[in-house]
Design an enzyme around this catalytic site. Sequence first.
Site, mmCIF file in Angstrom:
data_model
loop_
_atom_site.group_PDB
_atom_site.id
_atom_site.type_symbol
_atom_site.label_atom_id
_atom_site.label_comp_id
_atom_site.label_asym_id
_atom_site.label_seq_id
_atom_site.Cartn_x
_atom_site.Cartn_y
_atom_site.Cartn_z
ATOM 1 C CB SER A 219 19.193 16.656 2.400
ATOM 2 O OG SER A 219 19.585 17.466 1.281
ATOM 3 C CG HIS B 98 18.727 6.159 -0.279
ATOM 4 N ND1 HIS B 98 17.897 6.528 0.790
ATOM 5 C CD2 HIS B 98 18.404 7.061 -1.343
ATOM 6 C CE1 HIS B 98 17.419 7.569 0.375
ATOM 7 N NE2 HIS B 98 17.453 7.816 -0.706
ATOM 8 N N GLY C 23 0.744 -1.306 -0.289
ATOM 9 C CA GLY C 23 0.079 0.238 -0.069
ATOM 10 C C GLY C 23 0.941 1.261 0.057
ATOM 11 N N GLY D 102 1.419 0.623 -5.014
ATOM 12 C CA GLY D 102 0.208 -0.171 -4.720
ATOM 13 C C GLY D 102 -1.259 0.491 -4.894
ATOM 14 N NE ARG E 274 16.026 6.335 -6.358
ATOM 15 C CZ ARG E 274 16.067 7.384 -5.682
ATOM 16 N NH1 ARG E 274 15.654 8.429 -6.289
ATOM 17 N NH2 ARG E 274 16.465 7.437 -4.472
ATOM 18 C CD GLU F 123 13.136 0.802 -2.994
ATOM 19 O OE1 GLU F 123 12.561 1.484 -2.359
ATOM 20 O OE2 GLU F 123 14.307 0.552 -2.729
ATOM 21 C CG HIS G 88 22.071 9.459 0.586
ATOM 22 N ND1 HIS G 88 22.907 10.319 1.377
ATOM 23 C CD2 HIS G 88 21.269 10.119 -0.165
ATOM 24 C CE1 HIS G 88 22.281 11.383 1.177
ATOM 25 N NE2 HIS G 88 21.607 11.423 0.242
ATOM 26 N NE ARG H 118 22.260 10.996 -3.725
ATOM 27 C CZ ARG H 118 20.824 10.590 -3.675
ATOM 28 N NH1 ARG H 118 20.440 9.889 -3.985
ATOM 29 N NH2 ARG H 118 19.948 11.557 -3.501
ATOM 30 C CG LEU I 27 8.649 10.378 -3.997
ATOM 31 C CD1 LEU I 27 8.755 11.844 -3.521
ATOM 32 C CD2 LEU I 27 7.857 9.569 -3.369
#
EC number: 1.3.5.1
Lengths: 217, 253, 627
Positions: free
Chosen positions: C251, C365, C11, C15, C413, C403, C237, C298, C419
Amino acid sequence: MPTTGRTMTASIGNRHFVLRRLHSLLGLLPVGAFLIFHLWENSQSRFGAEHYNREVVEALQGLNYLVPIELLVIALPLLLHAVIGLAITREMRAEPIRYRYARNWAYWLQRLSGVVILLFLLLHVGMTRIQGLWTPAIRDDLYGYMQTLLSNPGFFALYLVGLLASVFHLANGLSTMAIVWGLTTSAAAQRRFAWACAGFGVLLAALGVHGMLGFLS
Amino acid sequence: MRETPSTIELRIRRQDGPDTPPYWETFVLPHAPDHNVVSVLMALREHPLTHDGRRVDPVCWDHNCMEEVCGSCAMLINGVPRPACSALIDQLEQPIVLEPLPKFPVVRDLLVDRSAIDAGLRKVHAWIEIDGAWDTHEPPPRIAPQQWAADYLYSRCMSCGCCMAACPQFGAGADFVGPAPLAQVRLMNAHPTGRHDKTERLHAIMAEGGLSDCGNAQNCVRVCPKAIPLTTAIGELGRQTTIQALKDLFGSS
Amino acid sequence: MSAPGAIVVGGGLGGLWASLRLAEAGFPVRLFSLFEVKRSHSVCAQGGINAVLDTKGERDSIEQHILDTIKGGEYLANQPPIKSLCEQAPGLIGTFARMGVTFSRTPEGGLDLRLFGGVKHRRTCFAGASTGQQLLYGVDQQVRRLESLGRVEKFEWWEFLSLLIDADGRCRGILAMDLRSLEVRAFPAETVVLASGGFGQLYAPKTTTSTNSTGAAASRVYQQGAWFANGEFFQFHPTAMLGHDKTRLMSEAARGEGGRVWVPRTPGDRRDPTRIPERERFYFLEEFFPAYGNTVARDEASRAIWRVTRELGLGIGGGDRVYLDLTHLDRRFVATRLGAILEIYRKFAGSDPLDTPMEIFPAAHYGMGGLWVDFERDADGGMRPGSARNHATNIPGLYACGECDYAYHGANRLGANSLLSASFSGRVAGEAAANYLRGLDPARPALAETVIEAERRRQETINQRLLGADGEENPYTLHQALGALMTERVGVVRDNAGLEQALDELDRLEARLARIGLGEANRWANQTLIFTRQLADMIVLAKAVTASALARDECRGAHHKPDFELPIPEGSFPGDPEFEDYRARWRENNTRWLKTTLAEYAAPRPRIHYQAVDLSVCPPSEPRDYR
């Protein structure tokens, strides 16, 4: 319009909403207003027995339609406010010790004071207005009657508790009423208004205490 | 600053199932820096020994993101409802007392059933009516940044249930939907198209268990881990329902 | 026969989107989740979601977004799905806004955009510092709306255990377990969409993912025959704050705004960092990468931290941690520019980054790899809308999105694309599954009762065995061993000897898991049993990841094997013989390795084979050169 699955729908046709708002409104008008008037009237005790018995008691008793006014404007609204209030109090799960926030205490005290006021009023109205129905002496010299009563430290304390509970209940009720009806929304506005209500409560309490002391002078 | 203790003492209220009586157990673990309540419970489940050396079932609790954004791990910590992941051990008074989030039915140990929040959100119509989840080839509705700033506060509600746990009007046997669903009504009513169904939402919260059941104890806003202005929402909804009642009473143009 | 039903497992964004589109297509949906759906890991994504709106006067273009995504993934992702992803992103954002997502606004009330790592244009829509949470709630509210209309039924606190597969090899439903009563129940359905999220918990506790991101569900369908693709590509990360339970993402803005990464020059120096003088500090990013310094990409930053701690032994106190220092910056500047970071660090570490340097380490990550899914290319070179092949796994009737699929990110990525891919793939998978249902033979036979019964008995036997397990091993201890092993051997830097060892270690972990003692007698909501089942599947998945990593002898994106590195010769440029030689070797390497890894379940080791990548949008022509 899809409406399935929504179990709550109501408006002014819903008894619950109307009763709650009625309860809130009655607390101010006429009950709260009567309290202010009553304390102001009684503060005239400082002018002595003659003035009080004539200008306050006699004047009021000479009012046209006194009994219907007493019943419809004071007793009935008060009764309604009390009954709905008791129903609301039953829902309480107050935890004043766990959450020691001022507003939580006020929430708890509002309900507690409501019950205290109800008990006090039964006594107070019973010993003055009701008992006065068949004991003309009380009506004729209410000042003297009250003087005797309040000279008893027990009764004085009882009246003081009744007075302070009533004043707190009104002042705090006013501040939450402003939230209920949507007068105050932001935390700052609610806080400001709460202070204003507190100030009003202090003044009203002073007026009431002054009136009580007036009977003892 | 308090002196760092060499152990962590936990007193946990346990319950084997929804209908069994609760009981208390005490656990003592070695202290380590950077522990929070979830990480200590994780360490405990590896060696679930009580302070007197009894091997017991590991403690059951709920956790997921551990960044205070999923809302899973809320429980009563030293008497206060809060997310366990952000409750740092070194900032807590020992022994640390852990209890399940009150007002919600206990599933087991610290695990509670918070489906009442979901039910509340359904009751108050906490969504925007859209035609469908497809592209309408239009720019999205404009929202002033000032309005966004106010709305955004409410959209961060993670349904952790802390506000409901602290609410003296919410709980088993009471109808009140609680502060979290009410705040969503405030949010949805402000959206440019969500506004279309404002009347329905307001009518929903004017029913039994709705806004009128709020007692203004305002504990909700004090315990909310995301500092959501729940009582402002309640005040604003008070205003909206007042106007709605007047509209219903006198008719709206 | 009534409308055939669909099941969605998971969910999160994927989903919920799939549920939404299936229900809107008129099919009854049953949505399974381990917990209340709004607690899904999607909420953790803070930064934003990419979509070319080009509202900042920067002449951003969808073509550029496509190129950035393809190149960011080092060409390893099939390109038609990426093309559709980027083309449909703006419309997707609009739909989210209609749902009521509180996107941050410009002074004019339009959607604001921010700059995100690795790209030149402002392209990232965001909602404060909690974009993932806001997006998830937007779809969650819509699913709740459909739920109230009786078109979606939620099964929260249920765990997916396995697929029901009929004699023709089609997926015909699932077996799931009630996480309270442990009841195992069959749910027949005509299609299943798996949206079970990532598998960062393979690296626990050095992962930024939620504790439920175990990958167990993906592993279960993998064990039933679904292919697991590109498992070796896992993004680390570089700057995550450490914790016993998990590592929390700090971040990149912290480095972007002037944060400096350093360790004490003396190994094991345990002094208070503020008392270590400047000359005794090793600002290794600045020394290793003079041109970029602390703002190096990164991957490079992660590898440098790895090298300093694991190879040079210079980690703080000898451990896995380095300083990320903001204390030299102006306090007011930091407080306004990095408010969100300061808040997280103060909240979870209990100390103030304005006073003491933060302690950080790379953390697992995001898994680019996942279940292999198909697509159908249309005449425009994108993914054909509505094709039942889109996001279909190799098991007919089983779809995967979010994912847990492998589709969009190739070898690495792009920031703020996760998202987007989660939402987009959920929508595509829901539409594809709906069309699959429409195409079903109305006269198809019902799933044989014997299949259901056999599968149910198999799963219940596992529960019975675990409830009686009284060996000496502890599942939670084994999970830590797994996390340490994966972090050490299948992490930021890999080598074949280490990977071979890791596979042996995983076999040993599996053997140890067979000797566990459950240690939890209560049958009600028995979390140890639930976790032990997941752990078994995590180890199987870890083998797929490790075997995939072992097989790929190159450096590409997040998969780094120094033995096979192809560095650009220093001081040489196109036209120089050294550079042309390098270019030739780069081409040769692409010919050899530019292909999708497919892991197919087999005991004791997975079978690895490869599939060509669809490069029809933009084939690689030049090596990347950041100089």
